[in-house]
Design a protein around this motif. Structure first.
Motif, mmCIF file in Angstrom:
data_model
loop_
_atom_site.group_PDB
_atom_site.id
_atom_site.type_symbol
_atom_site.label_atom_id
_atom_site.label_comp_id
_atom_site.label_asym_id
_atom_site.label_seq_id
_atom_site.Cartn_x
_atom_site.Cartn_y
_atom_site.Cartn_z
ATOM 1 N N ILE A 1 0.950 -1.345 -0.205
ATOM 2 C CA ILE A 1 0.155 -0.086 0.043
ATOM 3 C C ILE A 1 0.744 1.242 -0.088
ATOM 4 O O ILE A 1 0.305 2.253 -0.869
ATOM 5 N N ALA A 2 2.028 1.248 0.690
ATOM 6 C CA ALA A 2 2.844 2.248 0.752
ATOM 7 C C ALA A 2 3.462 2.558 -0.677
ATOM 8 O O ALA A 2 3.581 3.907 -1.096
ATOM 9 N N ALA A 3 3.946 1.748 -1.284
ATOM 10 C CA ALA A 3 4.134 1.934 -2.694
ATOM 11 C C ALA A 3 3.174 2.340 -3.523
ATOM 12 O O ALA A 3 3.441 3.257 -4.491
ATOM 13 N N GLY A 4 1.983 1.866 -3.477
ATOM 14 C CA GLY A 4 0.856 2.376 -4.468
ATOM 15 C C GLY A 4 0.661 4.050 -4.006
ATOM 16 O O GLY A 4 0.357 4.681 -4.884
ATOM 17 N N LEU A 5 0.645 4.203 -2.673
ATOM 18 C CA LEU A 5 0.599 5.933 -2.225
ATOM 19 C C LEU A 5 1.721 6.465 -2.835
ATOM 20 O O LEU A 5 1.457 7.763 -3.110
ATOM 21 N N ALA A 6 2.978 6.080 -2.886
ATOM 22 C CA ALA A 6 4.025 6.944 -3.381
ATOM 23 C C ALA A 6 3.964 7.330 -4.707
ATOM 24 O O ALA A 6 4.305 8.220 -5.327
ATOM 25 N N GLU A 7 3.252 5.939 -5.598
ATOM 26 C CA GLU A 7 3.110 6.282 -6.917
ATOM 27 C C GLU A 7 2.111 7.464 -7.218
ATOM 28 O O GLU A 7 2.174 8.174 -8.117
ATOM 29 N N SER A 8 1.124 7.554 -6.117
ATOM 30 C CA SER A 8 0.445 8.810 -6.228
ATOM 31 C C SER A 8 0.857 9.975 -5.653
ATOM 32 O O SER A 8 0.058 11.320 -5.884
ATOM 33 N N GLY A 9 2.240 9.964 -5.476
ATOM 34 C CA GLY A 9 2.771 11.381 -5.233
ATOM 35 C C GLY A 9 2.778 11.732 -3.759
ATOM 36 O O GLY A 9 3.195 12.787 -3.226
ATOM 37 N N ILE A 10 2.281 10.773 -2.820
ATOM 38 C CA ILE A 10 2.362 10.943 -1.279
ATOM 39 C C ILE A 10 3.854 10.738 -0.801
ATOM 40 O O ILE A 10 4.323 9.879 -1.052
ATOM 41 N N GLY A 11 4.246 11.613 0.206
ATOM 42 C CA GLY A 11 5.390 11.697 0.624
ATOM 43 C C GLY A 11 5.398 12.274 1.836
ATOM 44 O O GLY A 11 4.447 12.587 2.639
ATOM 45 N N ALA A 12 6.543 12.524 2.758
ATOM 46 C CA ALA A 12 6.771 13.157 3.928
ATOM 47 C C ALA A 12 5.869 14.318 4.300
ATOM 48 O O ALA A 12 6.140 15.305 3.478
ATOM 49 N N GLY A 13 5.224 14.640 5.182
ATOM 50 C CA GLY A 13 4.634 15.599 5.347
ATOM 51 C C GLY A 13 3.070 15.938 4.739
ATOM 52 O O GLY A 13 2.186 16.660 5.145
ATOM 53 N N ASP A 14 2.704 14.990 3.928
ATOM 54 C CA ASP A 14 1.572 14.841 3.338
ATOM 55 C C ASP A 14 0.247 14.039 4.520
ATOM 56 O O ASP A 14 0.560 13.677 5.307
ATOM 57 N N VAL A 15 -0.811 14.749 3.810
ATOM 58 C CA VAL A 15 -1.906 14.017 4.596
ATOM 59 C C VAL A 15 -2.803 13.197 3.857
ATOM 60 O O VAL A 15 -3.352 13.805 2.696
ATOM 61 N N ILE A 16 -3.287 12.224 3.962
ATOM 62 C CA ILE A 16 -4.213 11.391 3.284
ATOM 63 C C ILE A 16 -5.548 11.307 4.166
ATOM 64 O O ILE A 16 -5.388 10.778 5.585
ATOM 65 N N ALA A 17 -6.598 11.380 3.574
ATOM 66 C CA ALA A 17 -7.879 11.155 4.380
ATOM 67 C C ALA A 17 -8.575 9.773 3.819
ATOM 68 O O ALA A 17 -8.429 9.373 2.642
ATOM 69 N N LEU A 18 -9.054 9.065 5.036
ATOM 70 C CA LEU A 18 -9.556 7.539 4.595
ATOM 71 C C LEU A 18 -10.870 7.473 5.023
ATOM 72 O O LEU A 18 -11.290 7.561 6.008
#
Length: 511
Positions: free
Chosen positions: A45-62
């Motif tokens: 899942i982390a790899a998929g989020l990284a492909e979406s541009g998510i990195g340190a300091g970002d916020v994802i809502a679930l």
């Protein structure tokens, strides 16, 4: 082997190496994840989020309907140095809009149903439908020194007002998990039950506790008093945690053969009802212990499994290492020795601020001390909860504690749960207004009046006449927060839906 206490996903990887194919997580939907599978899926899942541009300091809502993906996304975001904001998937547009105004996420991961329900609000937001790639080795992303990065936003309960957002660091969540594991004395053979929605904070803290101790978490996601102990038996639970009104609801259910036909050895609750504590232990055949904590502080006080207890006394146990407590009187002076006052907490798990709410932060957190808003009593080195500071009815110039009255009402064998609010009155300023969920709903006006008098008579065993409710409204069911607290702010506007008895005028009416 020593476990990683700096990086949440690192903890998952270390636990996978230590415990392999043993089961760490089970859900009501039938999911069973081993320690190794949890770490591998988190990495995917982390790899998929990284492909979406998510990195340190970002916020994802679930906004997910439940099950393991929600918990795994929180761990995966942490592995990227991002923060997660789990939200209730049943929110209205108005509620969701308020939350997105508090925390502007860089990505929303949502179910297809949620995306359709809120299409108008989300049309210009970065949204990704639930998708969790798998198959990437668990160690492919490596460990990072991220202990001070925010990892999970939480929302305060919103039982009396709109929620506020708080964020804790990786280290703070890890300390919370370790404190919970110590309080419950978790061992690798333990199976711990949580029956709260997974978007609430406590289930995540229990998962961290189980990862650190090698134990198993079982998530029901929904509390149902009528078959709770059947679930305890079916899932072979050894320990469980309840909160809010859950113990009172359990003891008010009809007796069942399942009451003692289980293998649980201990239970903990945030708020064991004192008047029914002994009854809880007799009926269900286990010891119930006390916990106290808040979203902003983590675990503050807890009775360990070997703690000496006075059943029904309400003493709350010991603080975790590093947690400091003090009581403050109405003038703002620190109380020395025995006495009562507002509890303030300082420690490594206390949040530094409310997100984007500087005025709330300044009001609540000063010099590192968090004001809980709760009035506690201290005797020696022991503490017990008394009441919320602002949860009062001011009747004829006297402040009456809503929670004290609610506790007395719940002691009635006719009451499942109760909430007390002030009702404006021209003579006394405010009157006591009790919203009551009865065991059996009254069938007509006469029955409602008779039931109100019976409940008041039973409450009078604990309350003086001035504290007895003048108005009793009989509700079908209460709207609740994820922590099983009654949402009081909606009750007045909904009151006309239910029958109300005015004991002062000896008549009943609607509204």
């Amino acid at each position: 082997m020593p476990l990683n206490i700096e990086n949440l996903a690192g903890l998952a990887r270390d636990a996978a190496q230590a415990h392999g194919e043993r089961i760490v997580l089970e859900t009501a939907a039938g999911e069973r994840l081993s320690f190794r599978a949890l770490a591998e899926r988190t990495a995917g899942i982390a790899a998929g989020l990284a492909e979406s541009g998510i990195g340190a300091g970002d916020v994802i809502a679930l906004a997910l309907d439940g099950g393991s993906p929600l918990l795994l996304h929180i761990l995966a975001a942490a592995d990227l140095g991002a923060a997660a904001l789990p939200i209730n998937p049943t929110l209205t547009d108005v509620e969701l809009g308020h939350i997105l105004g508090l925390v502007d996420p860089d990505l929303l991961v949502v179910s297809a149903d949620f995306a359709r329900a809120h299409a108008g609000l989300l049309h210009d937001k970065p949204v990704r439908l639930l998708d969790h790639p798998v198959g990437i080795p668990a160690n492919s992303l490596g460990a990072r020194p991220m202990s001070e990065l925010r990892v999970r936003f939480g929302l305060t309960s919103g039982s009396t007002g709109v929620p506020k957002a708080v964020a804790k660091t990786q280290r703070q969540w890890l300390l919370d998990g370790l404190a919970m594991a110590a309080a419950l004395d978790l061992r690798p053979w333990d199976r711990v039950l949580s029956s709260q929605p997974l978007y609430y904070g406590d289930p995540f803290m229990l998962l961290l506790a189980c990862l650190s101790a090698g134990a198993t978490c079982v998530y029901l996601e929904r509390f149902r008093s009528q078959d709770f102990f059947e679930q305890v038996r079916a899932h072979r639970i050894t320990k469980f945690v309840t909160i809010g009104s859950m113990p009172a609801m359990l003891v008010n259910t009809p007796p069942s053969p399942a009451d003692r036909a289980h293998g649980a050895e201990a239970a903990w609750s945030v708020g064991v009802p004192r008047g029914r504590h002994a009854e809880l232990e007799r009926r269900f055949g286990i010891a119930w212990r006390e916990l106290y904590g808040l979203s902003e502080t983590g675990l503050v006080l807890a009775q360990g499994i070997r703690s000496e207890r006075e059943v029904g006394a309400g003493w709350l146990g010991e603080p975790p290492p590093g947690v400091r407590l003090r009581l403050v009187d109405p003038a703002g002076e620190v109380v020395t020795g025995d006495g009562e006052g507002l509890l303030e907490v300082r420690g490594p798990s206390v949040v530094r601020e409310y997100h984007n709410r500087p005025e709330a932060t300044a009001e609540t957190i000063r010099d590192g001390w968090f004001n809980t808003g709760d009035v506690l009593e201290r005797r020696g080195d022991r503490y017990r909860y008394l009441r919320r500071r602002k949860d009062i009815v001011r009747r004829s110039g006297e402040n009456l504690s809503c929670q004290e009255i609610e506790a007395a009402l719940r002691d009635s064998d006719q009451v499942i749960d109760a909430a007390v609010l002030p009702r404006p009155d021209e003579i006394r300023g405010e009157e006591v207004w009790a919203f009551v969920q009865p065991v059996h709903a009254p069938v007509d006006t006469a029955a409602a009046h008779a039931l109100a008098e019976r409940i008041a008579e039973q409450a009078a065993l604990r309350l003086g006449p001035r504290k007895l409710p003048r108005f009793l409204t009989f509700v079908d069911a209460f709207e609740r927060t994820p922590s099983e607290r009654i949402i009081k702010r909606h009750l007045v506007e909904q009151a006309e839906r239910w029958p109300t008895v005015d004991r002062g005028e000896r008549r009943s009416h609607r509204g």
